[in-house]
Structure formats: structure tokens, C-alpha cells
Design a protein around this motif. Structure first.
Motif, PDB file in Angstrom:
ATOM      1  N   ARG A   1       0.830  -1.214   0.000  1.00 17.63           N
ATOM      2  CA  ARG A   1       0.000   0.000   0.000  1.00 17.63           C
ATOM      3  C   ARG A   1       0.859   1.255   0.000  1.00 17.63           C
ATOM      4  O   ARG A   1       0.539   2.247  -0.646  1.00 17.63           O
ATOM      5  CB  ARG A   1      -0.894   0.038   1.233  1.00 17.63           C
ATOM      6  N   ALA A   2       1.963   1.196   0.756  1.00 16.08           N
ATOM      7  CA  ALA A   2       2.838   2.363   0.893  1.00 16.08           C
ATOM      8  C   ALA A   2       3.496   2.745  -0.432  1.00 16.08           C
ATOM      9  O   ALA A   2       3.953   3.879  -0.588  1.00 16.08           O
ATOM     10  CB  ALA A   2       3.894   2.095   1.957  1.00 16.08           C
ATOM     11  N   GLN A   3       3.519   1.842  -1.381  1.00 17.41           N
ATOM     12  CA  GLN A   3       4.100   2.136  -2.689  1.00 17.41           C
ATOM     13  C   GLN A   3       3.232   3.110  -3.484  1.00 17.41           C
ATOM     14  O   GLN A   3       3.657   3.625  -4.513  1.00 17.41           O
ATOM     15  CB  GLN A   3       4.275   0.851  -3.500  1.00 17.41           C
TER      16      GLN A   3
ATOM     17  N   GLY B   1      -0.282   8.334  -3.005  1.00 23.24           N
ATOM     18  CA  GLY B   1      -1.318   9.252  -3.466  1.00 23.24           C
ATOM     19  C   GLY B   1      -2.659   8.583  -3.702  1.00 23.24           C
ATOM     20  O   GLY B   1      -3.624   9.240  -4.080  1.00 23.24           O
ATOM     21  N   SER B   2      -2.744   7.275  -3.458  1.00 21.53           N
ATOM     22  CA  SER B   2      -3.980   6.523  -3.728  1.00 21.53           C
ATOM     23  C   SER B   2      -4.773   6.309  -2.453  1.00 21.53           C
ATOM     24  O   SER B   2      -4.207   6.005  -1.401  1.00 21.53           O
ATOM     25  CB  SER B   2      -3.651   5.168  -4.338  1.00 21.53           C
ATOM     26  N   SER B   3      -6.070   6.447  -2.568  1.00 17.29           N
ATOM     27  CA  SER B   3      -6.947   6.151  -1.427  1.00 17.29           C
ATOM     28  C   SER B   3      -7.139   4.634  -1.346  1.00 17.29           C
ATOM     29  O   SER B   3      -6.822   3.899  -2.301  1.00 17.29           O
ATOM     30  CB  SER B   3      -8.300   6.836  -1.617  1.00 17.29           C
TER      31      SER B   3
ATOM     32  N   LEU C   1      -7.011   1.801  -4.271  1.00 24.18           N
ATOM     33  CA  LEU C   1      -6.171   0.606  -4.176  1.00 24.18           C
ATOM     34  C   LEU C   1      -6.967  -0.685  -4.266  1.00 24.18           C
ATOM     35  O   LEU C   1      -6.468  -1.692  -4.783  1.00 24.18           O
ATOM     36  CB  LEU C   1      -5.374   0.615  -2.868  1.00 24.18           C
ATOM     37  N   TYR C   2      -8.197  -0.675  -3.762  1.00 25.12           N
ATOM     38  CA  TYR C   2      -8.991  -1.900  -3.717  1.00 25.12           C
ATOM     39  C   TYR C   2     -10.089  -1.950  -4.787  1.00 25.12           C
ATOM     40  O   TYR C   2     -10.960  -2.811  -4.721  1.00 25.12           O
ATOM     41  CB  TYR C   2      -9.557  -2.101  -2.312  1.00 25.12           C
TER      42      TYR C   2
ATOM     43  N   SER D   1      -8.681  -2.028 -10.951  1.00 26.52           N
ATOM     44  CA  SER D   1      -7.382  -1.359 -11.033  1.00 26.52           C
ATOM     45  C   SER D   1      -6.459  -1.627  -9.841  1.00 26.52           C
ATOM     46  O   SER D   1      -5.485  -0.907  -9.643  1.00 26.52           O
ATOM     47  CB  SER D   1      -7.598   0.149 -11.187  1.00 26.52           C
ATOM     48  N   MET D   2      -6.744  -2.658  -9.064  1.00 25.59           N
ATOM     49  CA  MET D   2      -5.913  -2.977  -7.899  1.00 25.59           C
ATOM     50  C   MET D   2      -4.485  -3.276  -8.371  1.00 25.59           C
ATOM     51  O   MET D   2      -4.281  -4.076  -9.284  1.00 25.59           O
ATOM     52  CB  MET D   2      -6.483  -4.193  -7.165  1.00 25.59           C
ATOM     53  N   PRO D   3      -3.502  -2.629  -7.753  1.00 27.28           N
ATOM     54  CA  PRO D   3      -2.123  -2.887  -8.155  1.00 27.28           C
ATOM     55  C   PRO D   3      -1.766  -4.371  -7.961  1.00 27.28           C
ATOM     56  O   PRO D   3      -2.106  -4.967  -6.926  1.00 27.28           O
ATOM     57  CB  PRO D   3      -1.298  -2.009  -7.213  1.00 27.28           C
ATOM     58  N   PRO D   4      -1.097  -4.961  -8.938  1.00 27.97           N
ATOM     59  CA  PRO D   4      -0.733  -6.387  -8.836  1.00 27.97           C
ATOM     60  C   PRO D   4       0.078  -6.708  -7.579  1.00 27.97           C
ATOM     61  O   PRO D   4      -0.090  -7.775  -6.994  1.00 27.97           O
ATOM     62  CB  PRO D   4       0.086  -6.648 -10.100  1.00 27.97           C
ATOM     63  N   GLU D   5       0.938  -5.769  -7.158  1.00 30.95           N
ATOM     64  CA  GLU D   5       1.751  -5.997  -5.962  1.00 30.95           C
ATOM     65  C   GLU D   5       0.873  -6.178  -4.724  1.00 30.95           C
ATOM     66  O   GLU D   5       1.120  -7.022  -3.877  1.00 30.95           O
ATOM     67  CB  GLU D   5       2.712  -4.820  -5.715  1.00 30.95           C
ATOM     68  N   LEU D   6      -0.171  -5.359  -4.643  1.00 32.90           N
ATOM     69  CA  LEU D   6      -1.078  -5.433  -3.507  1.00 32.90           C
ATOM     70  C   LEU D   6      -1.920  -6.704  -3.563  1.00 32.90           C
ATOM     71  O   LEU D   6      -2.113  -7.377  -2.541  1.00 32.90           O
ATOM     72  CB  LEU D   6      -1.983  -4.192  -3.466  1.00 32.90           C
ATOM     73  N   HIS D   7      -2.383  -7.044  -4.730  1.00 31.82           N
ATOM     74  CA  HIS D   7      -3.167  -8.268  -4.898  1.00 31.82           C
ATOM     75  C   HIS D   7      -2.339  -9.497  -4.498  1.00 31.82           C
ATOM     76  O   HIS D   7      -2.815 -10.366  -3.759  1.00 31.82           O
ATOM     77  CB  HIS D   7      -3.640  -8.397  -6.344  1.00 31.82           C
ATOM     78  N   LYS D   8      -1.110  -9.550  -4.933  1.00 29.49           N
ATOM     79  CA  LYS D   8      -0.220 -10.672  -4.608  1.00 29.49           C
ATOM     80  C   LYS D   8       0.057 -10.723  -3.092  1.00 29.49           C
ATOM     81  O   LYS D   8       0.062 -11.797  -2.492  1.00 29.49           O
ATOM     82  CB  LYS D   8       1.092 -10.541  -5.380  1.00 29.49           C
ATOM     83  N   ALA D   9       0.258  -9.555  -2.487  1.00 29.46           N
ATOM     84  CA  ALA D   9       0.503  -9.516  -1.038  1.00 29.46           C
ATOM     85  C   ALA D   9      -0.708 -10.047  -0.276  1.00 29.46           C
ATOM     86  O   ALA D   9      -0.562 -10.785   0.710  1.00 29.46           O
ATOM     87  CB  ALA D   9       0.830  -8.089  -0.600  1.00 29.46           C
TER      88      ALA D   9
END
Length: 119
Positions: free
Chosen positions: A37-39, A42-44, A48-49, A53-61
Motif C-alpha cells: 500500500r505504501a508504494q 497518493g492513492s486512497s 487501491l482496492y 485497477s488494484m495494483p498487482p503488488e497489492l493483490h499478490k501480497a
């Protein structure tokens, strides 16, 4: 925002074994979610969720966190994997019911009705 997974019965609460290794794996995976999330400062959370458009890094985590938590719940009767989040939540509610049904029920004392002094 508060952490969601600690609102459910924690593995081992009803006496099942929970190893330090399992606990540490969950802590590390939860930290990886926070780091992902910290990456995106600027995103709420809504951004992020967003499922589109969820970032792949966050989805994988989150997948790794789910796997670590699922592993810890196996001793409590949980599965290695679930078909859906609804199936996982149903298991957690069943576990909650099992744990709370073990709690002793306080006996209800009958109230004494004072005798009238009028005779």
C-alpha cells in the motif's frame, strides 16, 4: 483504518496449536500488505482496492496473507484453500459459534420477593 483479520476468532483461541512460525508468517504477510500500500501514497484505499485497477503488488501480497492465515486455521478445521471468500467467512462464523458456545452461561438467580409485613 483498523486491521480486519483480528476481528475474527484467532487460530488457536479454542486450544488448537498455533506455532510461532505460523504467527510470524501472518505478521510478515500483513506487513507486506502494508508495504505494498505504501508504494502508492497518493492513492486512497478505494483506489487501491478497486477490483478493476488494484495494483498487482497489492493483490499478490493479499494472496500471500490469505494463504498464511488459511494455513494457521487448518488446525481449527479450516481448509487449505477456499472456493470463495463467502466460503472462508462461513468457516469463520462457524468457528466463532463453536468458540462462543464453549463459554459458561451464568445461572440466573431468582429474585427474592420480600414478604409483606402487613398481616
Amino acid at each position: 483504518m483498523s486491521i480486519v483479520y483480528n476481528n475474527y476468532p484467532w487460530p488457536g483461541f479454542a486450544g488448537e496449536p498455533l506455532s510461532d512460525k505460523q504467527r510470524e508468517a501472518i505478521e510478515a504477510a500483513a506487513q507486506a500488505v502494508l508495504d505494498a500500500r505504501a508504494q502508492f501514497p497518493g492513492s486512497s484505499l478505494a483506489d487501491l482496492y478497486d477490483p478493476l485497477s488494484m495494483p498487482p503488488e497489492l493483490h499478490k501480497a493479499h494472496q500471500k496473507l490469505d494463504a498464511a492465515v488459511d494455513k494457521a486455521y487448518e488446525a481449527s478445521g479450516g481448509k487449505k484453500s477456499y472456493k470463495s471468500d463467502a466460503e472462508r467467512v462461513a468457516f469463520l462464523f462457524e468457528l466463532y459459534q463453536k468458540i462462543t458456545s464453549l463459554l459458561p452461561v451464568k445461572p440466573v438467580k431468582a429474585k427474592r420477593i420480600p414478604r409483606s409485613k402487613a398481616a
